[in-house]
Design an enzyme around this catalytic site. Structure first.
Site, short mmCIF file in Angstrom:
data_model
loop_
_atom_site.label_atom_id
_atom_site.label_comp_id
_atom_site.label_asym_id
_atom_site.label_seq_id
_atom_site.Cartn_x
_atom_site.Cartn_y
_atom_site.Cartn_z
CG HIS A 193 29.27 34.90 -35.02
ND1 HIS A 193 28.65 33.88 -35.71
CD2 HIS A 193 30.18 35.43 -35.87
CE1 HIS A 193 29.18 33.79 -36.92
NE2 HIS A 193 30.10 34.73 -37.04
CB VAL A 195 26.08 30.79 -35.90
CG1 VAL A 195 26.46 30.90 -37.36
CG2 VAL A 195 27.32 30.83 -35.01
CE LYS A 196 28.80 31.10 -31.14
NZ LYS A 196 30.00 31.74 -30.67
N PRO A 197 22.72 32.14 -30.19
CG PRO A 197 22.42 30.85 -28.27
CD PRO A 197 23.48 31.44 -29.15
CB ILE A 198 20.32 36.92 -28.98
CG1 ILE A 198 21.40 37.33 -28.01
CG2 ILE A 198 19.13 36.29 -28.28
CD1 ILE A 198 20.96 38.46 -27.06
#
Ligand SMILES: *Cc1c(COP(=O)(O)O)cnc(C)c1O
Length: 392
Positions: A193, A195-198
């Site tokens: 998603h 907002v996630k790290p990748i």
């Protein structure tokens, strides 16, 4: 003299809102996606398998299965483990609702457990206490990006002959005792998603060393069919069978191209997240109203989130920090407190005191790879300003 808070009409620390997380997309990422968009395959094409291969090799897992989002990854895991009506699955209440929802999708009953107060990671002692004859699996969540106590969790799982699932949606790039996130449990799930790290916009991945699980999850993401569109085209055949009820949880080829390109940055980006977290740690060491969560020994924390406990009223602090244009957030409302769970599984306030108390006190500060040191200093400054004001 004290500075006037933005919420009281003073000048905000930032002119524009700094979000708690934000994707980084480079020209290389766009070129990689463009190439696939001009190719023959937008979905079920060769890029899916390529992304799976590089993801498996990055984590060190035998198999990786790309899916449409992190929730689909958890749902597929519950399917592969055979969770169905009457089965119980142990899950921490301190997580995003979707971790527990995936159990319910399969007809299972989530059995919530509390967290450890200093890390907010699932408490292995509570896990062991929650095991019954009906327990089918255990899900742990690497909350904020910190791997859980896997030595203890794996031992409990092994002794009770239960599979362990790591919801690693926060933790790509993390390590526990030198082992990479993605190999810590029997099945490990990731989210891409925005907002996630990748990020691939929406997207997810599952890793496992178990070929049987992998096969089940590959079919599950494609309606439960025995072959996909490309396999049939290559074979020159129309035949397929639906052996189980599955879903359309596929990830497109252009998203896989983006994911593959993003994945290359994980070592560098994890280091940068840790660097920013280090700046926060240092700044907050001298502020009595701010207590960062504890980092365990022998882990490399992937820092999807930087969570602190506040010694001042959290709701007031939240509103005041937002007025300073600092995009703070709260992760999470304990899942057992959501109306759906209270209504359906008779959970209620008071059941999980550690998570409930933490929920009253925690706030997540902005942390993402595209942030500058000056951005981080603005956040420290805003926290100092707000805490000084309300600590009076
Ligand atoms: C984001 C997240 C999910 C769900 O991932 P989606 O891709 O948004 O479906 C599940 N669990 C945790 C802990 C998450 O942070």
């Amino acid at each position: 003299m004290q500075e006037k808070l933005a919420i009281d009409g003073g000048t905000p620390v930032r002119e524009k809102l700094l979000p708690y997380s934000r994707q980084t997309v480079s020209d290389d990422d766009i070129r990689a996606m463009e190439e696939v968009l001009r190719s023959d395959w937008l979905t079920t094409g060769p890029t899916v398998g390529k992304f799976e291969e590089v993801f498996a090799s990055f984590t060190g897992a035998k198999e990786a299965i790309a899916v449409s989002n992190g929730t689909a990854a958890l749902h597929a895991a519950m399917f592969a483990l055979g969770v169905r009506k009457g089965d119980e699955v142990i899950v921490p209440t301190m997580t995003f609702a979707s971790t527990a929802n995936a159990i319910v999708f399969q007809g299972g009953t989530p059995v919530f457990v509390d967290s450890e107060p200093d890390t907010l990671l699932i408490d292995p002692t509570k896990v062991e206490e929650a095991i019954t004859e009906k327990t089918k699996a255990i899900i742990s969540v690497d909350y904020a990006g910190q791997p859980c106590e896997y030595e203890a969790l794996r031992t409990i799982a092994r002794e009770h002959n239960l599979p362990l699932v790591d919801d690693a949606c926060h933790a790509i790039g993390g390590l526990e005792n030198g082992k990479r996130v993605g190999t810590l449990a029997d099945i490990n799930t990731f989210s891409f998603h925005a907002v996630k790290p990748i990020a691939t916009g929406e997207g997810g991945m599952i890793t496992t060393d178990n070929e049987d699980y992998a096969k089940k999850m590959r079919q599950f993401r494609n309606h439960g069919l025995t072959s996909d569109h490309r396999e049939r085209q290559e074979r020159g055949s129309w035949f397929y069978e639906m052996t189980d009820l599955g879903y359309n949880y596929r990830l497109t080829d252009f998203q896989c191209a983006l994911g593959m390109s993003q994945l290359k940055n994980v070592p560098k980006w994890t280091k940068r997240r840790q660097e920013i977290a280090g700046m926060y740690d240092e700044a907050f060491a001298g502020m009595s109203a701010v207590t960062p969560l504890k980092v365990r020994d022998n882990v490399s924390h992937a820092y999807h989130l930087y969570v602190v406990r506040l010694g001042i009223d959290r709701t007031k602090a939240f509103e005041a920090l937002r007025a300073e244009n600092i995009g703070v957030n709260v992760h999470y409302i304990p899942v057992h407190l959501h109306p759906f769970y209270q209504r359906t599984f008779c959970t209620k306030k008071g059941m999980f005191p550690v998570a409930e108390k933490a929920y009253e006190e925690i706030i997540s500060l902005p942390l993402f790879t595209g942030m500058t040191d000056d951005d981080a200093q603005d956040i420290v400054e805003a926290v100092r300003k707000v805490c000084t004001h309300y600590a009076k």
